[in-house]
Design a protein around this motif. Sequence first.
Motif, PDB file in Angstrom:
ATOM      1  N   SER A 136      31.616  42.717  90.721  1.00 29.74           N
ATOM      2  CA  SER A 136      31.836  41.365  91.242  1.00 29.74           C
ATOM      3  C   SER A 136      32.877  40.671  90.365  1.00 29.74           C
ATOM      4  O   SER A 136      32.519  40.038  89.365  1.00 29.74           O
ATOM      5  CB  SER A 136      30.527  40.558  91.230  1.00 29.74           C
ATOM      6  OG  SER A 136      29.551  41.183  92.031  1.00 29.74           O
ATOM      7  N   THR A 138      35.562  38.155  88.643  1.00 27.44           N
ATOM      8  CA  THR A 138      35.551  36.715  88.432  1.00 27.44           C
ATOM      9  C   THR A 138      36.966  36.252  88.116  1.00 27.44           C
ATOM     10  O   THR A 138      37.658  36.870  87.306  1.00 27.44           O
ATOM     11  CB  THR A 138      34.616  36.347  87.255  1.00 27.44           C
ATOM     12  OG1 THR A 138      33.318  36.905  87.504  1.00 27.44           O
ATOM     13  CG2 THR A 138      34.492  34.842  87.107  1.00 27.44           C
ATOM     14  N   THR A 139      37.396  35.154  88.741  1.00 26.07           N
ATOM     15  CA  THR A 139      38.751  34.651  88.523  1.00 26.07           C
ATOM     16  C   THR A 139      38.845  33.928  87.185  1.00 26.07           C
ATOM     17  O   THR A 139      37.827  33.516  86.604  1.00 26.07           O
ATOM     18  CB  THR A 139      39.161  33.689  89.642  1.00 26.07           C
ATOM     19  OG1 THR A 139      38.326  32.514  89.582  1.00 26.07           O
ATOM     20  CG2 THR A 139      39.010  34.336  91.008  1.00 26.07           C
ATOM     21  N   GLN A 142      37.324  30.457  87.366  1.00 26.41           N
ATOM     22  CA  GLN A 142      35.856  30.480  87.302  1.00 26.41           C
ATOM     23  C   GLN A 142      35.383  30.696  85.873  1.00 26.41           C
ATOM     24  O   GLN A 142      34.394  30.086  85.434  1.00 26.41           O
ATOM     25  CB  GLN A 142      35.310  31.577  88.214  1.00 26.41           C
ATOM     26  CG  GLN A 142      35.436  31.265  89.698  1.00 26.41           C
ATOM     27  CD  GLN A 142      35.051  32.435  90.571  1.00 26.41           C
ATOM     28  OE1 GLN A 142      35.295  33.590  90.233  1.00 26.41           O
ATOM     29  NE2 GLN A 142      34.436  32.150  91.713  1.00 26.41           N
ATOM     30  N   GLN A 195      28.867  33.903  88.140  1.00 29.76           N
ATOM     31  CA  GLN A 195      28.706  33.148  89.385  1.00 29.76           C
ATOM     32  C   GLN A 195      29.181  33.909  90.612  1.00 29.76           C
ATOM     33  O   GLN A 195      28.656  33.695  91.721  1.00 29.76           O
ATOM     34  CB  GLN A 195      29.461  31.810  89.288  1.00 29.76           C
ATOM     35  CG  GLN A 195      30.941  31.953  89.038  1.00 29.76           C
ATOM     36  CD  GLN A 195      31.604  30.614  88.808  1.00 29.76           C
ATOM     37  OE1 GLN A 195      31.826  29.872  89.753  1.00 29.76           O
ATOM     38  NE2 GLN A 195      31.915  30.301  87.561  1.00 29.76           N
ATOM     39  N   ASN A 196      30.159  34.811  90.455  1.00 29.05           N
ATOM     40  CA  ASN A 196      30.641  35.564  91.612  1.00 29.05           C
ATOM     41  C   ASN A 196      29.531  36.429  92.210  1.00 29.05           C
ATOM     42  O   ASN A 196      29.505  36.677  93.417  1.00 29.05           O
ATOM     43  CB  ASN A 196      31.829  36.435  91.210  1.00 29.05           C
ATOM     44  CG  ASN A 196      33.117  35.928  91.845  1.00 29.05           C
ATOM     45  OD1 ASN A 196      33.227  34.744  92.141  1.00 29.05           O
ATOM     46  ND2 ASN A 196      34.074  36.801  92.061  1.00 29.05           N
ATOM     47  N   GLU A 197      28.636  36.906  91.351  1.00 31.05           N
ATOM     48  CA  GLU A 197      27.510  37.693  91.839  1.00 31.05           C
ATOM     49  C   GLU A 197      26.596  36.831  92.707  1.00 31.05           C
ATOM     50  O   GLU A 197      26.060  37.285  93.719  1.00 31.05           O
ATOM     51  CB  GLU A 197      26.717  38.273  90.663  1.00 31.05           C
ATOM     52  CG  GLU A 197      27.537  39.212  89.778  1.00 31.05           C
ATOM     53  CD  GLU A 197      26.752  39.660  88.557  1.00 31.05           C
ATOM     54  OE1 GLU A 197      25.541  39.893  88.680  1.00 31.05           O
ATOM     55  OE2 GLU A 197      27.363  39.773  87.471  1.00 31.05           O
ATOM     56  N   LEU A 199      27.570  34.141  94.354  1.00 26.62           N
ATOM     57  CA  LEU A 199      28.294  33.702  95.544  1.00 26.62           C
ATOM     58  C   LEU A 199      28.450  34.812  96.580  1.00 26.62           C
ATOM     59  O   LEU A 199      28.350  34.569  97.783  1.00 26.62           O
ATOM     60  CB  LEU A 199      29.679  33.180  95.142  1.00 26.62           C
ATOM     61  CG  LEU A 199      29.703  31.883  94.311  1.00 26.62           C
ATOM     62  CD1 LEU A 199      31.120  31.596  93.836  1.00 26.62           C
ATOM     63  CD2 LEU A 199      29.172  30.719  95.131  1.00 26.62           C
ATOM     64  N   HIS A 200      28.716  36.023  96.105  1.00 25.11           N
ATOM     65  CA  HIS A 200      29.053  37.109  97.025  1.00 25.11           C
ATOM     66  C   HIS A 200      28.052  38.268  97.012  1.00 25.11           C
ATOM     67  O   HIS A 200      28.182  39.188  97.822  1.00 25.11           O
ATOM     68  CB  HIS A 200      30.452  37.643  96.702  1.00 25.11           C
ATOM     69  CG  HIS A 200      31.505  36.567  96.691  1.00 25.11           C
ATOM     70  ND1 HIS A 200      31.852  35.865  97.814  1.00 25.11           N
ATOM     71  CD2 HIS A 200      32.256  36.065  95.672  1.00 25.11           C
ATOM     72  CE1 HIS A 200      32.793  34.980  97.503  1.00 25.11           C
ATOM     73  NE2 HIS A 200      33.048  35.073  96.220  1.00 25.11           N
ATOM     74  N   ARG A 216      22.768  38.673  97.438  1.00 20.04           N
ATOM     75  CA  ARG A 216      22.758  37.548  96.502  1.00 20.04           C
ATOM     76  C   ARG A 216      21.380  37.414  95.857  1.00 20.04           C
ATOM     77  O   ARG A 216      21.261  36.954  94.718  1.00 20.04           O
ATOM     78  CB  ARG A 216      23.136  36.253  97.223  1.00 20.04           C
ATOM     79  CG  ARG A 216      24.584  36.222  97.688  1.00 20.04           C
ATOM     80  CD  ARG A 216      24.966  34.880  98.317  1.00 20.04           C
ATOM     81  NE  ARG A 216      24.228  34.644  99.556  1.00 20.04           N
ATOM     82  CZ  ARG A 216      24.603  35.111 100.745  1.00 20.04           C
ATOM     83  NH1 ARG A 216      25.689  35.849 100.858  1.00 20.04           N
ATOM     84  NH2 ARG A 216      23.895  34.843 101.832  1.00 20.04           N
TER      85      ARG A 216
END
Length: 324
Positions: A136, A138-139, A142, A195-197, A199-200, A216
């Motif tokens: 997952s 992450t940008t 983020q 957080q990407n985990e 969210l997606h 999620r």
Amino acid sequence: MPERLKIDEPLWDQSTFVGRFKHFLWVTDPRSCVVSEETLDNAKILVEQYRKGKEPPGTSVEQVIYAKKLYESAFHPDSGEKQNVFGRMSFQVPGGMAVTGAMLQWYRTAPAVVFWQWVNQSFNALVNYTNRNANSPTTTKQLVVAYVSATGSAMITALGCKSYWTKRASPFVQRYVPFAAVAAANFVNIPLMRQNELLHGIDCSDANGNIVCQSRLAAVKGIFQVTISRIVMCAPGMLILPVIMERLEKYRWMQRIKVLHGPIQVLAVGCFLSFMVPTACGLFPQRCSMKSSTIEWLEPEEYNKLKTKCGTNIPELVYFNKGL
């Protein structure tokens, strides 16, 4: 011909706490942090060769086990990429003992509280990012938001506790300001850094390792377990050591060596962490599981994907890497 080592499976039974403790005691060995980059790269090569059955002639089982130890201590289980040395779980004892010891020693002034909470949460953010579920991504944006939010929450909590307890609590109780801040910040730092985990979702697989869906709910379960583990990891050192230091500082010989109070606390925290790092990591299975029926109830869209992929052979349980 002797039975070959299962290179991608732990050496100990992971269905029991004792087995998980032994595994993490082995893989988080701090001595792995000082191994050269070349040795780590060679360990990865040997593991990959052994996985294909193409290891050099004469390679012993002991050599393969040592290579496996180095590989698992330094390379991410999802991506296979070499981790930053300061973010590896094998660095938790030396890194954690230095930062935690400093927080416990220098907690009396607001600037000291702010500085050491910032250092601690910066270290935690690096560890959380390094040991995330790498599937997952992450940008950068983020990561910056997560870092600022986590460090900010820790400092605000620490200052709030200090301000409240300074007026209402004894000097002994004030020693627990660092733990209160660390515990609160962990509930912010870890979810934000991953957080990407949330969210997606994260990849979930069947018993054979085939990816069947992204969930999620799995991310929530994994991150919650990691958060509890991190708090448990630091709790004994930050809760018991203040009691010990409070008693010791009453002795004249301790009062004569105030300059050594910091180093003493650092070494004491190291003793706690040597035992607590594998204990906390072993609280929950690394390969976490969740019932498919839970996904059906709370994530119907993902369950439809699961049905499309598996047809009538829907697994009762799906598995995922919870991270560390």
